[in-house]
Design a protein around this motif. Structure first.
Motif, PDB file in Angstrom:
ATOM      1  N   THR A  27       0.840  -1.202   0.000  1.00  0.00           N
ATOM      2  CA  THR A  27       0.000   0.000   0.000  1.00  0.00           C
ATOM      3  C   THR A  27       0.870   1.246   0.000  1.00  0.00           C
ATOM      4  O   THR A  27       0.589   2.213  -0.713  1.00  0.00           O
ATOM      5  CB  THR A  27      -0.954  -0.010   1.219  1.00  0.00           C
ATOM      6  N   ILE A  28       1.950   1.223   0.776  1.00  0.00           N
ATOM      7  CA  ILE A  28       2.910   2.344   0.765  1.00  0.00           C
ATOM      8  C   ILE A  28       3.572   2.432  -0.604  1.00  0.00           C
ATOM      9  O   ILE A  28       3.702   3.515  -1.179  1.00  0.00           O
ATOM     10  CB  ILE A  28       3.971   2.176   1.870  1.00  0.00           C
ATOM     11  N   ARG A  57       8.091   6.984   4.892  1.00  0.00           N
ATOM     12  CA  ARG A  57       6.781   6.398   4.626  1.00  0.00           C
ATOM     13  C   ARG A  57       6.644   5.018   5.282  1.00  0.00           C
ATOM     14  O   ARG A  57       5.633   4.718   5.921  1.00  0.00           O
ATOM     15  CB  ARG A  57       6.548   6.279   3.122  1.00  0.00           C
ATOM     16  N   LEU A  58       7.652   4.186   5.083  1.00  0.00           N
ATOM     17  CA  LEU A  58       7.581   2.810   5.593  1.00  0.00           C
ATOM     18  C   LEU A  58       7.605   2.736   7.113  1.00  0.00           C
ATOM     19  O   LEU A  58       6.958   1.868   7.700  1.00  0.00           O
ATOM     20  CB  LEU A  58       8.719   1.976   5.012  1.00  0.00           C
ATOM     21  N   LYS A  59       8.326   3.636   7.763  1.00  0.00           N
ATOM     22  CA  LYS A  59       8.403   3.556   9.220  1.00  0.00           C
ATOM     23  C   LYS A  59       7.083   3.903   9.901  1.00  0.00           C
ATOM     24  O   LYS A  59       6.935   3.686  11.095  1.00  0.00           O
ATOM     25  CB  LYS A  59       9.555   4.405   9.758  1.00  0.00           C
ATOM     26  N   GLN A  60       6.112   4.376   9.134  1.00  0.00           N
ATOM     27  CA  GLN A  60       4.779   4.648   9.680  1.00  0.00           C
ATOM     28  C   GLN A  60       3.969   3.363   9.881  1.00  0.00           C
ATOM     29  O   GLN A  60       2.963   3.369  10.594  1.00  0.00           O
ATOM     30  CB  GLN A  60       4.013   5.611   8.771  1.00  0.00           C
ATOM     31  N   PRO A  62       3.085   0.296  11.757  1.00  0.00           N
ATOM     32  CA  PRO A  62       3.344   0.071  13.185  1.00  0.00           C
ATOM     33  C   PRO A  62       4.389  -0.997  13.517  1.00  0.00           C
ATOM     34  O   PRO A  62       5.181  -0.822  14.440  1.00  0.00           O
ATOM     35  CB  PRO A  62       1.965  -0.326  13.733  1.00  0.00           C
ATOM     36  N   TRP A  63       4.466  -2.073  12.788  1.00  0.00           N
ATOM     37  CA  TRP A  63       5.402  -3.151  13.094  1.00  0.00           C
ATOM     38  C   TRP A  63       6.770  -2.969  12.428  1.00  0.00           C
ATOM     39  O   TRP A  63       7.708  -3.678  12.757  1.00  0.00           O
ATOM     40  CB  TRP A  63       4.811  -4.512  12.704  1.00  0.00           C
ATOM     41  N   MET A  64       6.888  -2.024  11.497  1.00  0.00           N
ATOM     42  CA  MET A  64       8.130  -1.868  10.728  1.00  0.00           C
ATOM     43  C   MET A  64       9.347  -1.493  11.571  1.00  0.00           C
ATOM     44  O   MET A  64      10.443  -2.003  11.316  1.00  0.00           O
ATOM     45  CB  MET A  64       7.925  -0.867   9.592  1.00  0.00           C
ATOM     46  N   PRO A  65       9.231  -0.635  12.598  1.00  0.00           N
ATOM     47  CA  PRO A  65      10.424  -0.307  13.384  1.00  0.00           C
ATOM     48  C   PRO A  65      11.074  -1.510  14.082  1.00  0.00           C
ATOM     49  O   PRO A  65      12.242  -1.438  14.477  1.00  0.00           O
ATOM     50  CB  PRO A  65       9.911   0.713  14.402  1.00  0.00           C
ATOM     51  N   ASP A  66      10.354  -2.633  14.195  1.00  0.00           N
ATOM     52  CA  ASP A  66      10.929  -3.836  14.796  1.00  0.00           C
ATOM     53  C   ASP A  66      11.691  -4.686  13.784  1.00  0.00           C
ATOM     54  O   ASP A  66      12.281  -5.700  14.153  1.00  0.00           O
ATOM     55  CB  ASP A  66       9.817  -4.691  15.423  1.00  0.00           C
ATOM     56  N   GLN A  67      11.667  -4.292  12.523  1.00  0.00           N
ATOM     57  CA  GLN A  67      12.322  -5.044  11.458  1.00  0.00           C
ATOM     58  C   GLN A  67      13.596  -4.312  11.020  1.00  0.00           C
ATOM     59  O   GLN A  67      13.845  -3.191  11.414  1.00  0.00           O
ATOM     60  CB  GLN A  67      11.379  -5.202  10.261  1.00  0.00           C
ATOM     61  N   SER A  68      14.357  -4.975  10.180  1.00  0.00           N
ATOM     62  CA  SER A  68      15.499  -4.328   9.525  1.00  0.00           C
ATOM     63  C   SER A  68      15.160  -4.230   8.042  1.00  0.00           C
ATOM     64  O   SER A  68      14.598  -5.157   7.471  1.00  0.00           O
ATOM     65  CB  SER A  68      16.771  -5.166   9.676  1.00  0.00           C
TER      66      SER A  68
END
Length: 97
Positions: A27-28, A57-60, A62-68
């Motif tokens: 979607t992003i 955009r991607l860091k918005q 919710p679960w993305m900040p826990d990934q690399s």
């Protein structure tokens, strides 16, 4: 800004991504001129935006900040590899118009 190709690779740390997670990423990516998912965790993006914009955009999600993940520019004129015909067709399609 001139359009260019970017690569997005996500390391889903300790999880198997669900279809809804992939949908959130895509979607992003729909904000790009074009994109193609060529592997379970890898996308090529055709865009006029820089990697920093895509990071914001991607860091918005919710679960993305826990990934690399890595977003970087790709010189698509210098390429080789084994991909599905659909990937090569997407990479090589005319974008001049």
């Amino acid at each position: 800004m001139a359009s260019r190709f970017l690569h997005l690779g996500i390391n889903f740390k300790g999880i198997q991504p669900t279809s809804s997670m992939i949908d959130e990423v895509e979607t992003i990516l729909n904000k790009a001129k074009d994109w193609f998912r060529y592997a379970p965790n890898c996308w090529l993006i055709y865009t006029g935006r820089d990697p920093k914009t895509w990071h914001e955009r991607l860091k918005q999600i919710p679960w993305m900040p826990d990934q690399s993940y890595l977003i970087c520019e790709v010189d698509i004129s210098n390429k080789s590899g084994w991909l599905a015909r659909s990937a090569w067709d997407w990479i090589n399609k005319d974008r001049s118009g």
